[in-house]
Design an enzyme around this catalytic site. Structure first.
Site, PDB file in Angstrom:
ATOM      1  N   ARG A  13       0.865  -1.187   0.000  1.00 46.26           N
ATOM      2  CA  ARG A  13       0.000   0.000   0.000  1.00 46.26           C
ATOM      3  C   ARG A  13       0.903   1.240   0.000  1.00 46.26           C
ATOM      4  O   ARG A  13       1.002   1.912  -0.997  1.00 46.26           O
ATOM      5  CB  ARG A  13      -0.961  -0.017   1.211  1.00 46.26           C
ATOM      6  CG  ARG A  13      -2.174   0.909   1.037  1.00 46.26           C
ATOM      7  CD  ARG A  13      -1.857   2.356   1.341  1.00 46.26           C
ATOM      8  NE  ARG A  13      -1.295   2.512   2.686  1.00 46.26           N
ATOM      9  CZ  ARG A  13      -0.679   3.622   3.087  1.00 46.26           C
ATOM     10  NH1 ARG A  13      -0.545   4.646   2.270  1.00 46.26           N
ATOM     11  NH2 ARG A  13      -0.147   3.692   4.303  1.00 46.26           N
ATOM     12  N   ASP A  14       1.629   1.508   1.069  1.00 47.62           N
ATOM     13  CA  ASP A  14       2.536   2.664   1.044  1.00 47.62           C
ATOM     14  C   ASP A  14       3.621   2.423  -0.003  1.00 47.62           C
ATOM     15  O   ASP A  14       4.015   3.334  -0.736  1.00 47.62           O
ATOM     16  CB  ASP A  14       3.153   2.892   2.434  1.00 47.62           C
ATOM     17  CG  ASP A  14       3.583   4.339   2.640  1.00 47.62           C
ATOM     18  OD1 ASP A  14       4.067   4.943   1.682  1.00 47.62           O
ATOM     19  OD2 ASP A  14       3.443   4.854   3.757  1.00 47.62           O
ATOM     20  N   HIS A  17       3.149   3.586  -3.729  1.00 45.25           N
ATOM     21  CA  HIS A  17       3.597   4.917  -4.185  1.00 45.25           C
ATOM     22  C   HIS A  17       4.930   4.811  -4.919  1.00 45.25           C
ATOM     23  O   HIS A  17       5.159   5.490  -5.914  1.00 45.25           O
ATOM     24  CB  HIS A  17       3.827   5.850  -2.986  1.00 45.25           C
ATOM     25  CG  HIS A  17       2.581   6.369  -2.335  1.00 45.25           C
ATOM     26  ND1 HIS A  17       1.674   7.160  -2.989  1.00 45.25           N
ATOM     27  CD2 HIS A  17       2.105   6.218  -1.068  1.00 45.25           C
ATOM     28  CE1 HIS A  17       0.695   7.487  -2.143  1.00 45.25           C
ATOM     29  NE2 HIS A  17       0.920   6.916  -0.974  1.00 45.25           N
ATOM     30  N   SER A 167       4.004  11.040   8.434  1.00 46.07           N
ATOM     31  CA  SER A 167       3.895  10.909   6.967  1.00 46.07           C
ATOM     32  C   SER A 167       5.022  11.588   6.218  1.00 46.07           C
ATOM     33  O   SER A 167       5.276  11.267   5.058  1.00 46.07           O
ATOM     34  CB  SER A 167       2.570  11.504   6.487  1.00 46.07           C
ATOM     35  OG  SER A 167       1.497  11.040   7.257  1.00 46.07           O
ATOM     36  N   HIS A 194       3.481   4.691  12.486  1.00 41.31           N
ATOM     37  CA  HIS A 194       3.857   4.493  11.079  1.00 41.31           C
ATOM     38  C   HIS A 194       4.943   5.509  10.763  1.00 41.31           C
ATOM     39  O   HIS A 194       4.740   6.705  10.956  1.00 41.31           O
ATOM     40  CB  HIS A 194       2.606   4.723  10.218  1.00 41.31           C
ATOM     41  CG  HIS A 194       2.846   4.813   8.743  1.00 41.31           C
ATOM     42  ND1 HIS A 194       2.595   3.757   7.893  1.00 41.31           N
ATOM     43  CD2 HIS A 194       3.279   5.825   7.955  1.00 41.31           C
ATOM     44  CE1 HIS A 194       2.852   4.118   6.638  1.00 41.31           C
ATOM     45  NE2 HIS A 194       3.277   5.371   6.655  1.00 41.31           N
ATOM     46  N   HIS A 196       8.490   7.023   8.391  1.00 41.33           N
ATOM     47  CA  HIS A 196       9.211   7.142   7.112  1.00 41.33           C
ATOM     48  C   HIS A 196      10.674   7.442   7.391  1.00 41.33           C
ATOM     49  O   HIS A 196      11.026   7.967   8.449  1.00 41.33           O
ATOM     50  CB  HIS A 196       8.583   8.236   6.233  1.00 41.33           C
ATOM     51  CG  HIS A 196       7.344   7.765   5.537  1.00 41.33           C
ATOM     52  ND1 HIS A 196       7.358   7.159   4.306  1.00 41.33           N
ATOM     53  CD2 HIS A 196       6.055   7.770   5.937  1.00 41.33           C
ATOM     54  CE1 HIS A 196       6.126   6.828   3.956  1.00 41.33           C
ATOM     55  NE2 HIS A 196       5.297   7.189   4.924  1.00 41.33           N
ATOM     56  N   TYR A 285       4.722  15.884   2.771  1.00 41.47           N
ATOM     57  CA  TYR A 285       4.140  14.554   2.603  1.00 41.47           C
ATOM     58  C   TYR A 285       5.062  13.670   1.744  1.00 41.47           C
ATOM     59  O   TYR A 285       5.460  14.066   0.649  1.00 41.47           O
ATOM     60  CB  TYR A 285       2.783  14.715   1.919  1.00 41.47           C
ATOM     61  CG  TYR A 285       1.833  13.562   2.103  1.00 41.47           C
ATOM     62  CD1 TYR A 285       1.525  13.075   3.364  1.00 41.47           C
ATOM     63  CD2 TYR A 285       1.211  12.974   1.005  1.00 41.47           C
ATOM     64  CE1 TYR A 285       0.643  12.027   3.532  1.00 41.47           C
ATOM     65  CE2 TYR A 285       0.318  11.919   1.166  1.00 41.47           C
ATOM     66  CZ  TYR A 285       0.047  11.452   2.434  1.00 41.47           C
ATOM     67  OH  TYR A 285      -0.825  10.411   2.597  1.00 41.47           O
TER      68      TYR A 285
END
Lengths: 341, 341
Positions: A13-14, A17, A167, A194, A196, A285
Site C-alpha cells: 500500500r505505502d 507509491h 507521513s 507508522h 518514514h 508529505y
C-alpha cells in the site's frame, strides 16, 4: 516486557507509491504468501492513497484495490488483509466491496486534525465486522496534546486502534515519544505508529514508538514506501528480537521474502538522499517525493526550491497539483528575471 | 540544551572501505573544502583501517594516507584533519609522519577490551600536540560496565576523548544509552559515538548517543561507510537542528557537498539489505560486508552461511582471511555431500 507487538506490513500500500501503483495480482499473491508464512499480523494492500485513490492526481493503479485484496486474501489464513481508506477518495460503497473481497481490517486515514471526517467510516467498518483503525496522517503538523484529543474522538467513534503517522518522516524519536505519551493519557485502545525514513529514522522512530508503548507498528519489506521509504520491516523485527520484544514473526523468512519478491520490483533507490532530508526537514508529505524529483528534472528546476515553496504553503496529501503550480511559478519568475537583465 | 556537538566526518576514512580505498588527493581536497565551508569540527581521512592499513588483507590504498592528510590539510583552516591508527597496523613512526603532513587529531582504535594496546600511542599523540582520542571498536561484544573500565584506562593514558564504535551496527538505542551512562559514571572526559546503519539505526543510534550525553558524534556524507554505511551526516545535522541542539554546521552546504562530491563516487547502494541486517543481527564487523558479498557471489555460496559461521567464530577486525577460509570449508563440505549421494 511480555507484550507482543503486532506488525502491519504496508509494502503493498505505502510501497505502491514507490512503484507508481503498478502491483499485479501475481506479485501481491507472492508477497502475501511470504507474509503468511513469516507470521505477520496484517498486510495492507491497495493503491498508495487507499481504496478509491486511483485518480489522475495520485496516479492510476494497474490492478484495482478490490482485485488486490482478493488476491492477498487467497493466500492468507492467519495474516489479516487490510486496506487504507481516505474519506472523500474512498467511499462507504468501496468499503462494502472490499469486505466482500475478503477484507479483515481497514485503516480510516484522516488529516491529523480531522477525526470527525472518519467517524461514519469507523462506525460502518465496525458494523461490517472489521478491525477498525483510525489512522492520523501528517501528525508532525499538530501538537501531542491536540493529537491526543483527536485520538480520544477516534476511540469514541468505536475505533479498535489509533495510529499516528509521521507521513513526512519529519519527527525525532522524542517527537514520537511525546505523541505516544499524550495519546496514552487520553485513550485506552492500543496505539500504532507508522514511520518514514526521510531523515534516516524509519527504524529508530518505530523502536522509539514501541519503547514508549505502541502495540502496533508499521514497516515494509526492504523499506519500500513513499519518500525514501518506510521503516524497514526486517530491520524492525531484528531490533525487536535483540530487545527481547516478541513479534511472533520469523526474521529469516522475512529476509528471504524481501530479497526474492520485493527487491526485484524496486524502481528507484531507497537510500537517504539530500532530497529526502529536505522533505523530512521541511515536513512535506512523503508521497510528493517522486513527483518533485520527476518535475524538477523535467523542468530543470532545483528540487530545493520546490520543497521550500511546498513547505511555505503547508501542503497536505491531496494537494499534489501544487507541485506543478509551483514549477510553473518558478519558470515564470525565471523568465521575468531574464527579461529584467 | 546549550551544549554544542562536535561532528567528525569519516567519509574519507570509514567511507574508504566502501570504495575499496580508492580516494584520490583531488577528491579529498574537494570534500575537505566543503567540510571547511560547512563548518565541520573534523574530517577523518586515510585508509579504512587507518594509517598503515594498506595491506593485502584489507585492500591496498590508491593514494597513501599521508598524502591524503596533506591534501585535506591544504583546504582546512578551522576544520581539524584527523586519521585513525590501529596499533599494530599503524606505528609510532606513521603517527610522526602524519603530524608532519599536518595532522591535528588522531583516533587510536583498539578492540573494546584492549585499551592497554593503545596506551603508548595516546601518550605519543599528546606529546606531539594532537587531540588524542581513544576509539573502542566492536563495543557490542563487551558489557557497558567492562567498557567503562576500559574507558577509564583511556582517560588515565591521557586521552582527550573516549569514543565507542558500534562497528557492526549491532546495537539498539538502549544499548547505546547504557554504554554512555556506564562510561559517564567512570570518566570525566567527553564521550563520542560512531554508528553503522546495518539495522537501519545509523541515525537513530547517533541521536540516542547524543541524548544520553555524547559530545562527539560521527557521520558520513550520504552515509558512505563500511557495511551499508554509517550514520548519515546530513540527516544527523537535520535532526539535531530540529531538536535545537547546536552543531555550528550549515545543513544546506552539507547537502550540497554530499550531492555534488560524494554521491558520484558511491559504487554500491547504501540501502539496508537482507545481508546488512544479518551482519548487524549477528554482530559482524561492518568492513567484512563487501568481502562476504563478493566471495558469496564468486563461489556461489549463500551469504547467510558465511555470516553465520563468522558469527560462530566471533571474528574481529583483522580476521578478514577467515571469510575465504569459511568459503573453502563450505565448498569442501558441499563436495563431500555430493560424494555421499
Amino acid at each position: 516486557m511480555g507484550r507482543k507487538i503486532k506488525l502491519i506490513d504496508t509494502t503493498m500500500r505505502d510501497g505502491s507509491h514507490a512503484i507508481h501503483h503498478q502491483y499485479t495480482k501475481e506479485k501481491v499473491m507472492a508477497i502475501a504468501k511470504g507474509a503468511e508464512e513469516a507470521g505477520l499480523y496484517c498486510i495492507e494492500v491497495g493503491h498508495g492513497a487507499g481504496v478509491g485513490g486511483s485518480v489522475l492526481q495520485y496516479g492510476l493503479e494497474k490492478e484495482s484495490t478490490i482485485e488486490l485484496i482478493k488476491a492477498a486474501k487467497s493466500m492468507c489464513k492467519n495474516t489479516k488483509v487490510g486496506t487504507l481508506l481516505v474519506p472523500g477518495l474512498g467511499t462507504m460503497e468501496d468499503l462494502k466491496k472490499a469486505v466482500e473481497a475478503g477484507l479483515d481490517l481497514v485503516r480510516v486515514a484522516v488529516h491529523c486534525t480531522e477525526a470527525d471526517v472518519g467517524a461514519q467510516h469507523i462506525r460502518l467498518a465496525k458494523s461490517l465486522g472489521l478491525e477498525a483503525i483510525m489512522f492520523f496522517m501528517m501528525t508532525h503538523m499538530t501538537s501531542p496534546v491536540e493529537l491526543a484529543e483527536q485520538a480520544k474522538m477516534a476511540e469514541e467513534y468505536g475505533a479498535d486502534v489509533v495510529y499516528f503517522a509521521d507521513s513526512s518522516g519529519a519527527m525525532t524519536p522524542d517527537d514520537i515519544k511525546d505523541r505516544v505519551n499524550a495519546i496514552r493519557s487520553k485513550v485506552s485502545i492500543p496505539i500504532g505508529v507508522h514511520t518514514h525514513n526521510n531523515l534516516g529514522l524509519g527504524v529508530g522512530n518505530a523502536i522509539a514508538g514501541i519503547v514508549a508503548g505502541c502495540d502496533y507498528v508499521d514497516g515494509t519489506f526492504e523499506g519500500l514506501g513513499a519518500g525514501c521509504g518506510n521503516g524497514n520491516l526486517q530491520a524492525i523485527v531484528a531490533v525487536l528480537n535483540k530487545m527481547g520484544i516478541e513479534t511472533g514473526v520469523d526474521l529469516y523468512k522475512l529476509i528471504e521474502v524481501g530479497k526474492n519478491e520485493v527487491r526485484p520490483i524496486i524502481e528507484h533507490s531507497l537510500e537517504i538522499t539530500g532530497e529526502s532530508i529536505l522533505l523530512g526537514y521541511i515536513g512535506i508529505y512523503s508521497s510528493f517525493y517522486l513527483h518533485v524529483i520527476e518535475y524538477a528534472e523535467k523542468f530543470g528546476i532545483d528540487s530545493k526550491l520546490i520543497f521550500e515553496e511546498l513547505g511555505k504553503r503547508k501542503v497536505v496529501g491531496g494537494q499534489e497539483d501544487q507541485i506543478l503550480d509551483i514549477c510553473h511559478e518558478i519558470i515564470e519568475k525565471r523568465k521575468g528575471n531574464v527579461n529584467e537583465k
